[in-house]
Write a protein that holds these residues in place. Structure first.
Motif, PDB file in Angstrom:
ATOM      1  N   ALA A  74       6.941  -5.190 -33.685  1.00 45.43           N
ATOM      2  CA  ALA A  74       6.499  -4.141 -34.612  1.00 45.43           C
ATOM      3  C   ALA A  74       7.047  -4.382 -36.021  1.00 45.43           C
ATOM      4  N   GLU A  75       8.293  -4.810 -36.110  1.00 45.20           N
ATOM      5  CA  GLU A  75       8.892  -5.061 -37.424  1.00 45.20           C
ATOM      6  C   GLU A  75       8.264  -6.282 -38.095  1.00 45.20           C
ATOM      7  N   GLU A  76       7.943  -7.299 -37.322  1.00 44.82           N
ATOM      8  CA  GLU A  76       7.251  -8.461 -37.888  1.00 44.82           C
ATOM      9  C   GLU A  76       5.901  -8.063 -38.471  1.00 44.82           C
ATOM     10  N   VAL A 127      -2.803  -9.051 -40.603  1.00 45.25           N
ATOM     11  CA  VAL A 127      -1.946  -8.911 -39.427  1.00 45.25           C
ATOM     12  C   VAL A 127      -2.754  -8.838 -38.136  1.00 45.25           C
ATOM     13  N   THR A 128      -4.076  -8.868 -38.261  1.00 46.26           N
ATOM     14  CA  THR A 128      -4.936  -8.657 -37.093  1.00 46.26           C
ATOM     15  C   THR A 128      -4.670  -9.666 -35.978  1.00 46.26           C
ATOM     16  N   GLU A 129      -4.690 -10.952 -36.305  1.00 51.29           N
ATOM     17  CA  GLU A 129      -4.515 -11.979 -35.287  1.00 51.29           C
ATOM     18  C   GLU A 129      -3.085 -11.985 -34.764  1.00 51.29           C
ATOM     19  N   HIS A 130      -2.124 -11.775 -35.662  1.00 48.66           N
ATOM     20  CA  HIS A 130      -0.725 -11.745 -35.251  1.00 48.66           C
ATOM     21  C   HIS A 130      -0.483 -10.581 -34.283  1.00 48.66           C
ATOM     22  N   ARG A 131      -1.057  -9.422 -34.602  1.00 45.06           N
ATOM     23  CA  ARG A 131      -0.890  -8.242 -33.735  1.00 45.06           C
ATOM     24  C   ARG A 131      -1.569  -8.470 -32.389  1.00 45.06           C
ATOM     25  N   THR A 154       3.876 -20.333 -38.466  1.00 47.11           N
ATOM     26  CA  THR A 154       2.625 -20.522 -39.221  1.00 47.11           C
ATOM     27  C   THR A 154       2.383 -19.348 -40.171  1.00 47.11           C
ATOM     28  N   ASP A 155       2.460 -18.119 -39.660  1.00 49.55           N
ATOM     29  CA  ASP A 155       2.092 -16.963 -40.457  1.00 49.55           C
ATOM     30  C   ASP A 155       3.106 -16.643 -41.549  1.00 49.55           C
ATOM     31  N   PHE A 156       4.390 -16.764 -41.258  1.00 47.19           N
ATOM     32  CA  PHE A 156       5.376 -16.426 -42.273  1.00 47.19           C
ATOM     33  C   PHE A 156       5.535 -17.526 -43.313  1.00 47.19           C
ATOM     34  N   ALA A 157       5.206 -18.746 -42.947  1.00 47.60           N
ATOM     35  CA  ALA A 157       5.218 -19.834 -43.942  1.00 47.60           C
ATOM     36  C   ALA A 157       4.070 -19.663 -44.919  1.00 47.60           C
ATOM     37  N   ALA A 158       2.967 -19.078 -44.426  1.00 47.26           N
ATOM     38  CA  ALA A 158       1.774 -18.931 -45.270  1.00 47.26           C
ATOM     39  C   ALA A 158       1.787 -17.658 -46.101  1.00 47.26           C
ATOM     40  N   SER A 159       2.682 -16.700 -45.772  1.00 47.93           N
ATOM     41  CA  SER A 159       2.653 -15.402 -46.460  1.00 47.93           C
ATOM     42  C   SER A 159       3.582 -15.388 -47.666  1.00 47.93           C
TER      43      SER A 159
END
Length: 217
Positions: free
Chosen positions: A152-154, A165-169, A212-217
């Motif tokens: 949830a925090e991520e 956040v759709t795919e990550h969630r 992947t996601d946090f490197a791209a954000s």
């Protein structure tokens, strides 16, 4: 057939977590092959609802049996050989230890990942100690709840950064569903679940989508 499909999906999920967490380069292709097999089974189920011919059903089941046999005996052999070759090198040890290579570069997320590893290591240790074995199930429940809060925090952090956040969630929810289901089914032996599956499950989470996601954000 629906129950078979459900069990096969669970089996595929376990495979994908292990090969992804172990760093198997062909993991995406292996995952895509699983999705194709499940899609073919869905089409078969839909067709059975229209054509109830026993001969058709036997033919379709025989065909799917051959596909699954070839997948398990031929395609799965690739990653089993990889795991055998890399055992003791790239794979995590039964007792999880934080390594710098797992860091994704966001300090508080790395701290939470490190804490989750420590929680999981405690489950493994407790489950293999006769004096503390009865505490392992409750500790596994705590790990599940800590993971739920971490996810949830991520997601909130990705939203704060303006990222999708759709795919990550969706990935988080899928992981939680499987984690909850397997934890509930493993009350009698939580140590085996933690050492043989959740080690890779956690590494797949950290080194896969998070990186992947946090490197791209």
């Amino acid at each position: 057939m629906h129950e078979f499909r459900r069990l096969l999906t669970l089996h595929f999920d376990v495979e994908e977590v292990i090969v992804g967490g172990a760093g198997f380069a062909a993991a995406p292709a292996h995952r895509a092959r699983h999705r194709q097999i499940l899609t073919d089974i869905d089409a078969m189920i839909d067709h059975f609802a229209v054509d109830r011919s026993p001969a058709l059903r036997h033919e379709a089941v025989d065909s799917m049996e051959q596909v699954l046999f070839e997948h398990e005996i031929v395609e799965d052999t690739q990653y089993w050989e990889f795991l055998h070759d890399h055992r003791g090198e790239d794979m995590a040890s039964p007792l999880l230890e934080w390594k710098s290579v797992y860091a994704i570069g966001v300090d508080w997320i790395d701290d939470q990942h490190r804490a989750l590893m420590a929680d999981l290591a405690k489950v493994i240790v407790c489950a293999h100690d006769a004096d503390t074995r009865d505490q392992a199930g409750a500790m596994l429940d705590d790990f599940v709840e800590h993971t739920r809060g971490h996810f949830a925090e991520e997601e909130k952090e990705l939203l704060r950064r303006g990222s999708s956040v759709t795919e990550h969630r969706r990935h988080h929810q899928s992981m939680l569903d499987r984690l909850t289901e397997m934890a509930a089914a493993s009350k009698a032996n939580p140590g085996a679940l933690a050492a043989e599956y959740l080690t890779f499950w956690l590494l797949d989470h950290i080194c896969g989508l998070d990186r992947t996601d946090f490197a791209a954000s």
